[in-house]
Design a protein around this motif. Structure first.
Motif, PDB file in Angstrom:
ATOM      1  N   ARG A  89       0.824  -1.212   0.000  1.00 54.87           N
ATOM      2  CA  ARG A  89       0.000   0.000   0.000  1.00 54.87           C
ATOM      3  C   ARG A  89       0.860   1.266   0.000  1.00 54.87           C
ATOM      4  N   THR A  90       1.805   1.361   0.912  1.00 53.03           N
ATOM      5  CA  THR A  90       2.608   2.575   1.000  1.00 53.03           C
ATOM      6  C   THR A  90       3.542   2.714  -0.202  1.00 53.03           C
ATOM      7  N   ARG A  91       4.049   1.591  -0.710  1.00 45.80           N
ATOM      8  CA  ARG A  91       4.926   1.662  -1.882  1.00 45.80           C
ATOM      9  C   ARG A  91       4.152   2.187  -3.093  1.00 45.80           C
ATOM     10  N   TYR A  92       2.900   1.756  -3.227  1.00 49.19           N
ATOM     11  CA  TYR A  92       2.060   2.220  -4.332  1.00 49.19           C
ATOM     12  C   TYR A  92       1.868   3.736  -4.265  1.00 49.19           C
ATOM     13  N   GLU A  93       1.481   4.225  -3.089  1.00 47.62           N
ATOM     14  CA  GLU A  93       1.206   5.661  -3.008  1.00 47.62           C
ATOM     15  C   GLU A  93       2.482   6.490  -3.107  1.00 47.62           C
ATOM     16  N   ARG A  94       3.587   6.010  -2.558  1.00 45.55           N
ATOM     17  CA  ARG A  94       4.847   6.753  -2.675  1.00 45.55           C
ATOM     18  C   ARG A  94       5.250   6.898  -4.144  1.00 45.55           C
ATOM     19  N   THR A  95       5.092   5.822  -4.903  1.00 44.20           N
ATOM     20  CA  THR A  95       5.453   5.876  -6.317  1.00 44.20           C
ATOM     21  C   THR A  95       4.496   6.779  -7.089  1.00 44.20           C
ATOM     22  N   MET A  96       3.198   6.667  -6.804  1.00 46.71           N
ATOM     23  CA  MET A  96       2.218   7.516  -7.472  1.00 46.71           C
ATOM     24  C   MET A  96       2.478   8.989  -7.169  1.00 46.71           C
ATOM     25  N   ARG A  97       2.862   9.271  -5.932  1.00 44.54           N
ATOM     26  CA  ARG A  97       3.109  10.659  -5.539  1.00 44.54           C
ATOM     27  C   ARG A  97       4.291  11.232  -6.319  1.00 44.54           C
ATOM     28  N   TYR A  98       5.337  10.428  -6.497  1.00 43.65           N
ATOM     29  CA  TYR A  98       6.484  10.923  -7.262  1.00 43.65           C
ATOM     30  C   TYR A  98       6.093  11.170  -8.722  1.00 43.65           C
ATOM     31  N   PHE A  99       5.380  10.219  -9.324  1.00 43.68           N
ATOM     32  CA  PHE A  99       4.936  10.392 -10.708  1.00 43.68           C
ATOM     33  C   PHE A  99       4.105  11.667 -10.848  1.00 43.68           C
ATOM     34  N   ALA A 100       3.203  11.902  -9.885  1.00 39.41           N
ATOM     35  CA  ALA A 100       2.336  13.078  -9.947  1.00 39.41           C
ATOM     36  C   ALA A 100       3.140  14.368  -9.820  1.00 39.41           C
ATOM     37  N   LEU A 101       4.135  14.371  -8.944  1.00 39.17           N
ATOM     38  CA  LEU A 101       4.970  15.561  -8.779  1.00 39.17           C
ATOM     39  C   LEU A 101       5.663  15.927 -10.086  1.00 39.17           C
ATOM     40  N   VAL A 102       6.215  14.943 -10.765  1.00 35.42           N
ATOM     41  CA  VAL A 102       6.912  15.214 -12.020  1.00 35.42           C
ATOM     42  C   VAL A 102       5.930  15.638 -13.106  1.00 35.42           C
ATOM     43  N   ALA A 103       4.775  14.994 -13.167  1.00 37.43           N
ATOM     44  CA  ALA A 103       3.820  15.265 -14.246  1.00 37.43           C
ATOM     45  C   ALA A 103       3.110  16.604 -14.080  1.00 37.43           C
ATOM     46  N   VAL A 104       2.622  16.898 -12.868  1.00 38.79           N
ATOM     47  CA  VAL A 104       1.794  18.098 -12.694  1.00 38.79           C
ATOM     48  C   VAL A 104       2.173  18.928 -11.472  1.00 38.79           C
ATOM     49  N   GLY A 105       3.149  18.493 -10.689  1.00 41.10           N
ATOM     50  CA  GLY A 105       3.477  19.186  -9.450  1.00 41.10           C
ATOM     51  C   GLY A 105       4.264  20.465  -9.657  1.00 41.10           C
ATOM     52  N   GLU A 106       4.338  21.276  -8.612  1.00 39.88           N
ATOM     53  CA  GLU A 106       5.097  22.525  -8.671  1.00 39.88           C
ATOM     54  C   GLU A 106       6.589  22.213  -8.750  1.00 39.88           C
ATOM     55  N   THR A 107       7.343  23.123  -9.346  1.00 41.97           N
ATOM     56  CA  THR A 107       8.740  22.832  -9.672  1.00 41.97           C
ATOM     57  C   THR A 107       9.620  22.620  -8.443  1.00 41.97           C
ATOM     58  N   ALA A 108       9.420  23.402  -7.386  1.00 39.61           N
ATOM     59  CA  ALA A 108      10.295  23.276  -6.213  1.00 39.61           C
ATOM     60  C   ALA A 108      10.167  21.891  -5.584  1.00 39.61           C
ATOM     61  N   SER A 109       8.934  21.431  -5.388  1.00 37.82           N
ATOM     62  CA  SER A 109       8.715  20.119  -4.768  1.00 37.82           C
ATOM     63  C   SER A 109       9.172  18.991  -5.677  1.00 37.82           C
ATOM     64  N   ALA A 110       8.872  19.102  -6.968  1.00 39.83           N
ATOM     65  CA  ALA A 110       9.258  18.050  -7.903  1.00 39.83           C
ATOM     66  C   ALA A 110      10.771  17.931  -8.017  1.00 39.83           C
ATOM     67  N   THR A 111      11.461  19.066  -8.019  1.00 40.57           N
ATOM     68  CA  THR A 111      12.920  19.044  -8.132  1.00 40.57           C
ATOM     69  C   THR A 111      13.556  18.471  -6.877  1.00 40.57           C
ATOM     70  N   LYS A 112      13.031  18.847  -5.719  1.00 44.34           N
ATOM     71  CA  LYS A 112      13.525  18.291  -4.463  1.00 44.34           C
ATOM     72  C   LYS A 112      13.281  16.787  -4.413  1.00 44.34           C
ATOM     73  N   ALA A 113      12.097  16.356  -4.830  1.00 50.58           N
ATOM     74  CA  ALA A 113      11.774  14.931  -4.828  1.00 50.58           C
ATOM     75  C   ALA A 113      12.715  14.156  -5.739  1.00 50.58           C
ATOM     76  N   SER A 114      13.022  14.729  -6.886  1.00 48.27           N
ATOM     77  CA  SER A 114      13.947  14.092  -7.822  1.00 48.27           C
ATOM     78  C   SER A 114      15.323  13.915  -7.197  1.00 48.27           C
ATOM     79  N   ASP A 115      15.775  14.926  -6.481  1.00 50.13           N
ATOM     80  CA  ASP A 115      17.085  14.853  -5.826  1.00 50.13           C
ATOM     81  C   ASP A 115      17.089  13.797  -4.724  1.00 50.13           C
ATOM     82  N   ILE A 116      16.018  13.753  -3.951  1.00 52.67           N
ATOM     83  CA  ILE A 116      15.926  12.759  -2.875  1.00 52.67           C
ATOM     84  C   ILE A 116      15.893  11.346  -3.445  1.00 52.67           C
ATOM     85  N   LEU A 117      15.240  11.189  -4.591  1.00 52.59           N
ATOM     86  CA  LEU A 117      15.129   9.859  -5.183  1.00 52.59           C
ATOM     87  C   LEU A 117      16.500   9.283  -5.527  1.00 52.59           C
ATOM     88  N   VAL A 118      17.434  10.132  -5.917  1.00 52.51           N
ATOM     89  CA  VAL A 118      18.793   9.651  -6.187  1.00 52.51           C
ATOM     90  C   VAL A 118      19.396   9.065  -4.908  1.00 52.51           C
TER      91      VAL A 118
END
Length: 382
Positions: A89-118
């Protein structure tokens, strides 16, 4: 032809009926804060058009994460992390949240999320038991495989369960945006296919490298029980209903697999069942997409942590700023290294722990990721 016209008439009626209930949208809009900006793509982009269609959170996502398992290196990393099996359950939502950030999210949060993912992926290293080679979740090649399976699956499910194919011009724009989104990962954007033909060639080039190991088949069978990823705090009496819903979604997803992948997974489903389930699911997706009250209810229930990211784009809530920028521009603005060059010290330390000292990798990055992707703890499902 008559049957086809009748089906299309039904879909049109569903769409009109849904819009009758689309009143008082202001009540829904008040639930959500406007985004700081329009992210990497913004209104009018093909990314917003395709990724916000309701099939993306169900069949599109499931198709992508199951096909991904055919890469032995990726499957080895997923199995080693244990998150999909132990915290579905949590893995599904964590992955969906990242996809959503990149697709439609604001740039600051999406960029930070991308950096954390590394950072998170820095612990995804080891020896693949199928090939005997090293795997690395930050490998540009592995990341490109993940990226293309996601963007292709989301579009393909939009075509099958949604309005149909984009125009040639729209699809060209979609794949151009796919290449832009690749800047959020360790991928070289020049390696991203930019046309339907190039995407087909990409997947064909991977066929000799795919392997349906016992673990890959087992993981796929588990993911094809989407009820495991649904909210777990439901009354026991809803169990059979959730199982039926899960079977419906899984059958719809299977109907999109090419025959050679079905053979690799050891899955059989008739052409008749494919057609029936696709028609039924398309009607359901039309109903959800045409009524924002229903759309919001589905997203808020299925992925409540992702809804605040996705729904402002779906509802057309104006962002505070109309600015859009590419990931590269955002990385420069907010002071992040590009993903391929980010956190090299941490990645070297992880390699030394795993391959030098033969220890488990550290969890650095996981705790930090919770603020952006959601919690990592959950109830074991398998």
């Amino acid at each position: 032809m008559a049957a086809l016209l009748d089906i299309n008439t039904v879909f049109t009626a569903i769409d009109k009926l849904g819009k009758v209930g689309d009143v008082r949208l202001d009540l829904i809009k008040k639930k959500y804060e406007p985004a700081a900006d329009y992210g990497f793509f913004g209104p009018g982009s093909m990314t917003w058009k395709v990724w916000t269609y309701p099939s993306s959170a169900l069949m599109g996502f499931m198709r992508a994460v199951t096909i991904e398992q055919l890469d032995p290196n990726l499957n080895a990393s997923v199995e080693a992390s244990g998150g999909v099996r132990a915290r579905t359950r949590t893995r599904y939502e964590r992955t969906m949240r990242y996809f959503a950030l990149v697709a439609v999210g604001e740039t600051a949060s999406a960029t930070k999320a991308s950096d954390i993912l590394v950072k998170v992926h820095s612990k995804g290293i080891g020896i693949d038991p199928v090939t005997g080679s090293r795997y690395d979740s930050n490998s540009p090649e592995s990341q490109l495989w993940i990226h293309m399976t996601a963007w292709h699956s989301i579009l393909y499910c939009y075509e099958i369960f949604g309005p149909g194919k984009l125009t040639e011009e729209e699809e060209t724009q979609y794949w151009a945006e796919c290449a832009i989104a690749a800047e959020c990962q360790t991928i070289n954007p020049d390696d991203v296919p930019r046309s339907r033909e190039a995407v087909i060639e990409f997947f064909e080039s991977w066929r000799p490298r795919l392997a349906a190991s016992a673990l890959a088949q087992s993981m796929t069978r588990m993911i094809l029980h989407p009820e495991l990823a649904m909210p777990q705090d439901l009354p026991d009496i809803t169990g059979p209903i959730m199982s039926l819903i899960g079977r419906f979604v899984a059958s719809a997803t299977i109907s999109t697999y090419p025959q050679y992948m079905r053979q690799m997974f050891g899955i059989q489903q008739s052409a008749v069942e494919d057609k029936v389930v696709q028609t039924a699911m398309r009607a359901l997706m039309t109903a959800v997409n045409s009524n924002m009250h229903l759309y919001d209810a589905v997203w808020s229930w299925l992925v409540p942590g992702t809804a605040p990211i996705m729904m402002p784009a779906v509802l057309g809530i104006p962002a505070v700023s109309e600015v859009t920028m590419t990931p590269r521009e955002a990385q420069k603005l907010y002071g992040y290294d590009i993903p391929a060059e980010a956190h090299m010290d941490l990645r070297r330390k992880q390699e030394e722990r795993v391959f030098g000292s033969h220890e488990a990798p550290s969890d650095e990055g996981l705790i930090e990721s919770e603020a952006f992707f959601g919690g990592i703890k959950g109830v074991a499902t398998v």
